[in-house]
Design a protein around this motif. Structure first.
Motif, PDB file in Angstrom:
ATOM      1  N   ALA A  41       0.844  -1.187   0.000  1.00  0.00           N
ATOM      2  CA  ALA A  41       0.000   0.000   0.000  1.00  0.00           C
ATOM      3  C   ALA A  41       0.880   1.238   0.000  1.00  0.00           C
ATOM      4  CB  ALA A  41      -0.923   0.015   1.214  1.00  0.00           C
ATOM      5  N   ALA A  42       0.323   2.345  -0.457  1.00  0.00           N
ATOM      6  CA  ALA A  42       1.068   3.599  -0.468  1.00  0.00           C
ATOM      7  C   ALA A  42       0.125   4.759  -0.197  1.00  0.00           C
ATOM      8  CB  ALA A  42       1.773   3.790  -1.811  1.00  0.00           C
ATOM      9  N   LEU A  43       0.708   5.833   0.318  1.00  0.00           N
ATOM     10  CA  LEU A  43      -0.021   7.084   0.523  1.00  0.00           C
ATOM     11  C   LEU A  43       0.350   8.038  -0.603  1.00  0.00           C
ATOM     12  CD1 LEU A  43       0.523   7.462   4.363  1.00  0.00           C
ATOM     13  CD2 LEU A  43      -1.683   7.061   3.237  1.00  0.00           C
ATOM     14  N   PHE A  44      -0.663   8.575  -1.281  1.00  0.00           N
ATOM     15  CA  PHE A  44      -0.444   9.484  -2.408  1.00  0.00           C
ATOM     16  C   PHE A  44      -0.962  10.873  -2.060  1.00  0.00           C
ATOM     17  CE2 PHE A  44      -0.600   5.259  -4.162  1.00  0.00           C
ATOM     18  CZ  PHE A  44       0.382   5.254  -5.145  1.00  0.00           C
ATOM     19  N   ASP A  45      -0.170  11.891  -2.430  1.00  0.00           N
ATOM     20  CA  ASP A  45      -0.630  13.255  -2.178  1.00  0.00           C
ATOM     21  C   ASP A  45      -1.593  13.688  -3.280  1.00  0.00           C
ATOM     22  OD1 ASP A  45       0.876  13.939  -4.425  1.00  0.00           O
ATOM     23  OD2 ASP A  45       2.492  14.883  -3.286  1.00  0.00           O
ATOM     24  N   VAL A  46      -2.041  14.923  -3.228  1.00  0.00           N
ATOM     25  CA  VAL A  46      -3.070  15.402  -4.166  1.00  0.00           C
ATOM     26  C   VAL A  46      -2.575  15.426  -5.606  1.00  0.00           C
ATOM     27  CG1 VAL A  46      -4.301  16.749  -2.442  1.00  0.00           C
ATOM     28  CG2 VAL A  46      -2.380  17.791  -3.667  1.00  0.00           C
ATOM     29  N   ASP A  47      -1.254  15.437  -5.785  1.00  0.00           N
ATOM     30  CA  ASP A  47      -0.687  15.434  -7.133  1.00  0.00           C
ATOM     31  C   ASP A  47      -0.413  14.018  -7.641  1.00  0.00           C
ATOM     32  OD1 ASP A  47      -0.617  18.262  -7.312  1.00  0.00           O
ATOM     33  OD2 ASP A  47       1.208  18.282  -6.075  1.00  0.00           O
ATOM     34  N   GLY A  48      -0.786  13.009  -6.844  1.00  0.00           N
ATOM     35  CA  GLY A  48      -0.575  11.631  -7.264  1.00  0.00           C
ATOM     36  C   GLY A  48       0.819  11.104  -7.000  1.00  0.00           C
ATOM     37  N   LYS A  49       1.589  11.822  -6.187  1.00  0.00           N
ATOM     38  CA  LYS A  49       2.944  11.386  -5.861  1.00  0.00           C
ATOM     39  C   LYS A  49       2.911  10.491  -4.634  1.00  0.00           C
ATOM     40  CE  LYS A  49       7.504  13.157  -4.511  1.00  0.00           C
ATOM     41  NZ  LYS A  49       8.313  14.361  -4.207  1.00  0.00           N
ATOM     42  N   VAL A  51       4.135   9.320  -1.303  1.00  0.00           N
ATOM     43  CA  VAL A  51       4.927   9.959  -0.253  1.00  0.00           C
ATOM     44  C   VAL A  51       5.264   8.991   0.884  1.00  0.00           C
ATOM     45  CG1 VAL A  51       4.169  12.303  -0.749  1.00  0.00           C
ATOM     46  CG2 VAL A  51       2.785  10.858   0.766  1.00  0.00           C
ATOM     47  N   ALA A  52       4.631   7.823   0.894  1.00  0.00           N
ATOM     48  CA  ALA A  52       4.945   6.793   1.879  1.00  0.00           C
ATOM     49  C   ALA A  52       4.431   5.465   1.344  1.00  0.00           C
ATOM     50  CB  ALA A  52       4.311   7.091   3.234  1.00  0.00           C
ATOM     51  N   CYS A  53       5.117   4.380   1.695  1.00  0.00           N
ATOM     52  CA  CYS A  53       4.677   3.073   1.216  1.00  0.00           C
ATOM     53  C   CYS A  53       5.174   1.977   2.155  1.00  0.00           C
ATOM     54  CB  CYS A  53       5.169   2.800  -0.207  1.00  0.00           C
ATOM     55  SG  CYS A  53       6.968   2.634  -0.353  1.00  0.00           S
ATOM     56  N   GLY A  54       4.629   0.804   1.986  1.00  0.00           N
ATOM     57  CA  GLY A  54       5.043  -0.356   2.755  1.00  0.00           C
ATOM     58  C   GLY A  54       4.227  -1.561   2.347  1.00  0.00           C
ATOM     59  N   GLY A  55       4.737  -2.742   2.636  1.00  0.00           N
ATOM     60  CA  GLY A  55       4.013  -3.958   2.296  1.00  0.00           C
ATOM     61  C   GLY A  55       4.497  -5.113   3.133  1.00  0.00           C
ATOM     62  N   TYR A  56       4.058  -6.300   2.783  1.00  0.00           N
ATOM     63  CA  TYR A  56       4.537  -7.477   3.499  1.00  0.00           C
ATOM     64  C   TYR A  56       4.551  -8.695   2.586  1.00  0.00           C
ATOM     65  CZ  TYR A  56      -0.569  -8.088   4.260  1.00  0.00           C
ATOM     66  OH  TYR A  56      -1.926  -8.187   4.102  1.00  0.00           O
ATOM     67  N   SER A  57       5.456  -9.593   2.930  1.00  0.00           N
ATOM     68  CA  SER A  57       5.563 -10.904   2.285  1.00  0.00           C
ATOM     69  C   SER A  57       5.449 -11.929   3.392  1.00  0.00           C
ATOM     70  CB  SER A  57       6.907 -11.042   1.566  1.00  0.00           C
ATOM     71  OG  SER A  57       7.067 -12.351   1.043  1.00  0.00           O
ATOM     72  N   GLY A  58       4.435 -12.774   3.318  1.00  0.00           N
ATOM     73  CA  GLY A  58       4.176 -13.665   4.442  1.00  0.00           C
ATOM     74  C   GLY A  58       3.782 -12.830   5.641  1.00  0.00           C
ATOM     75  N   THR A  59       4.572 -12.916   6.715  1.00  0.00           N
ATOM     76  CA  THR A  59       4.322 -12.093   7.899  1.00  0.00           C
ATOM     77  C   THR A  59       5.479 -11.132   8.157  1.00  0.00           C
ATOM     78  OG1 THR A  59       5.243 -13.809   9.345  1.00  0.00           O
ATOM     79  CG2 THR A  59       2.862 -13.844   8.965  1.00  0.00           C
ATOM     80  N   THR A  60       6.232 -10.845   7.112  1.00  0.00           N
ATOM     81  CA  THR A  60       7.374  -9.934   7.229  1.00  0.00           C
ATOM     82  C   THR A  60       7.072  -8.615   6.528  1.00  0.00           C
ATOM     83  OG1 THR A  60       8.932 -11.781   7.297  1.00  0.00           O
ATOM     84  CG2 THR A  60       9.823  -9.610   6.775  1.00  0.00           C
ATOM     85  N   ILE A  61       7.101  -7.532   7.275  1.00  0.00           N
ATOM     86  CA  ILE A  61       6.876  -6.202   6.702  1.00  0.00           C
ATOM     87  C   ILE A  61       8.130  -5.765   5.949  1.00  0.00           C
ATOM     88  CG2 ILE A  61       6.511  -3.764   7.274  1.00  0.00           C
ATOM     89  CD1 ILE A  61       4.769  -4.675   9.605  1.00  0.00           C
ATOM     90  N   LYS A  62       7.941  -5.230   4.759  1.00  0.00           N
ATOM     91  CA  LYS A  62       9.065  -4.837   3.919  1.00  0.00           C
ATOM     92  C   LYS A  62       8.745  -3.545   3.172  1.00  0.00           C
ATOM     93  CE  LYS A  62      10.768  -9.512   2.953  1.00  0.00           C
ATOM     94  NZ  LYS A  62      11.259 -10.409   1.889  1.00  0.00           N
ATOM     95  N   CYS A  63       9.783  -3.001   2.554  1.00  0.00           N
ATOM     96  CA  CYS A  63       9.644  -1.865   1.636  1.00  0.00           C
ATOM     97  C   CYS A  63       8.928  -0.666   2.266  1.00  0.00           C
ATOM     98  CB  CYS A  63       8.928  -2.283   0.350  1.00  0.00           C
ATOM     99  SG  CYS A  63       9.776  -3.566  -0.593  1.00  0.00           S
ATOM    100  N   VAL A  64       9.242  -0.399   3.522  1.00  0.00           N
ATOM    101  CA  VAL A  64       8.664   0.777   4.179  1.00  0.00           C
ATOM    102  C   VAL A  64       9.533   1.996   3.873  1.00  0.00           C
ATOM    103  CG1 VAL A  64       8.068   1.840   6.383  1.00  0.00           C
ATOM    104  CG2 VAL A  64       7.642  -0.595   6.021  1.00  0.00           C
ATOM    105  N   ALA A  65       8.932   3.011   3.298  1.00  0.00           N
ATOM    106  CA  ALA A  65       9.686   4.214   2.932  1.00  0.00           C
ATOM    107  C   ALA A  65       8.788   5.437   3.037  1.00  0.00           C
ATOM    108  CB  ALA A  65      10.239   4.083   1.517  1.00  0.00           C
ATOM    109  N   VAL A  66       9.401   6.568   3.359  1.00  0.00           N
ATOM    110  CA  VAL A  66       8.698   7.853   3.421  1.00  0.00           C
ATOM    111  C   VAL A  66       9.556   8.871   2.682  1.00  0.00           C
ATOM    112  CG1 VAL A  66       7.770   9.661   4.915  1.00  0.00           C
ATOM    113  CG2 VAL A  66       7.652   7.271   5.641  1.00  0.00           C
ATOM    114  N   SER A  67       8.922   9.691   1.851  1.00  0.00           N
ATOM    115  CA  SER A  67       9.676  10.693   1.103  1.00  0.00           C
ATOM    116  C   SER A  67      10.313  11.692   2.065  1.00  0.00           C
ATOM    117  CB  SER A  67       8.767  11.414   0.111  1.00  0.00           C
ATOM    118  OG  SER A  67       7.786  12.163   0.799  1.00  0.00           O
TER     119      SER A  67
END
Length: 346
Positions: A41-49, A51-67
């Motif tokens: 999943a990701a958070l998008f600002d009003v311009d469609g950019k 600005v934050a994201c994250g996900g999981y594989s199995g029960t492991t959270i991965k790819c967490v990032a914030v602009s």
């Protein structure tokens, strides 16, 4: 600071090309790379950019990032809360995260506890998974100067058998851990069964499932990506330290046995981490065993056997694998696996 109150939370999938392009930009700016996930999943600002994201594989959270411009706006909390809610609602009691050291306090606020750290990464979990696993292992604990081998066996070859037989001669009891992740063309249950049957003549050998804490998608994702990157060293350090700090004491393991790695850079890095880290835990010794060759002088390896399967050369395969593996490969049960290998799966 910009106003991020109007951000929109959306699920992201590789097939959503525009959204995925934004997420990849965000991950790249954070020094991360997208991995195949069960959910993102990701958070998008009003311009469609993104600005934050994250996900999981199995029960492991991965790819967490914030602009960079959104840091301090609480967006990481929104993403992590969302991911935790989904995982917990599915009945997952133990959740893990492989992240940067600077994120430790943030994940601690969500109930995660530090399990192990490396130079540039930490491994945390929410739940008592590591304790449950070591408690389960303790039922197999035997007295003596014991050793361990960790193998994937995709499939089980004469090279693997040679390594196990060598290791069994050099310790009182040998524990063979077969990787549990289903990320190889030979399924985990098949690989485990072949090893268990293939070493049954060795009275001091116990075959165990590696579970989530030994070269798993949680502790060592680089192994399954087969890509050497800047984080591979951290992955190997975390995995080795978890084994030596938690798993080895549960089984009186004092020795590690590995095959010499001639081709794969990721596995070579793992062996290198073993050599450097084992002395910290007062382990007796690391044995690096030269690879076994066949009658023609070719090094026996699982990748070579898979190549022979793709070529349909069962005469050569017969010389490379134990009877248990050959009998499986010539049975109807192996037909779906053989088809996948011939279609390029590894």
């Amino acid at each position: 600071m910009s106003d991020f109150s109007g951000v929109e939370l959306r699920e992201v999938s590789p097939c959503f090309k525009l959204s995925m392009a934004e997420v990849n930009k965000l991950l790249d700016s954070s020094g991360l790379k997208y991995e195949k996930l069960d959910y993102m999943a990701a958070l998008f600002d009003v311009d469609g950019k993104a600005v934050a994201c994250g996900g999981y594989s199995g029960t492991t959270i991965k790819c967490v990032a914030v602009s960079e411009e959104a840091r301090g706006a609480g967006l990481s909390n929104k993403i992590i809360s969302h991911l935790l809610q989904r995982l917990l609602s599915d009945g997952n009691k133990n959740i893990t995260i492989f992240t940067k050291p600077e994120n430790e306090s943030m994940f601690a606020s969500f109930g995660f506890k530090l399990i192990e750290r490396a130079d540039k990464a930490i491994f945390m979990e929410r739940g008592g998974g590591i304790k449950e696993y070591t408690n389960w292992l303790s039922q197999y604990k035997k007295e003596g100067n014991n050793g361990a081998v960790v193998m994937n066996c995709n499939p089980f070859t004469n090279g693997h058998l040679y390594l196990v037989e060598y290791a069994a001669r050099h310790c009182d009891n040998l524990y063979v851990f077969v990787l549990s992740e289903d990320k190889s063309v030979f399924p985990a249950d098949v690989r485990f069964s072949l090893v268990e049957k293939g070493v049954s003549h060795l009275n001091n050998v116990t075959v165990l499932k590696a579970g989530e804490y030994i070269i798993s998608n949680a502790t060592f994702p680089s192994y399954f990506l087969k890509e050497y990157s800047d984080v591979t060293k951290a992955h190997t350090q975390i995995d080795v330290r978890i084994f030596e700090r938690y798993i080895a004491p549960s089984l009186n393991i004092r020795k590690r046995f590995v095959g010499e790695e001639l081709f794969d850079k990721v596995t070579r890095e793992y062996n290198s981490s073993l050599e450097k880290i084992l002395p910290e835990f007062n382990m007796d010794r690391l044995f690096i065993i030269p690879r076994k060759a066949d009658e023609e002088g070719d090094i026996i390896s699982a990748s070579r056997v898979r190549k022979l399967i793709a070529e349909g050369d069962f005469d050569k395969i017969r010389k490379e694998v134990p009877d248990v593996t050959y009998n499986f490969l010539t049975s109807d049960k192996a037909l779906p696996i053989i088809e996948k290998i011939k279609n390029g799966c590894k």
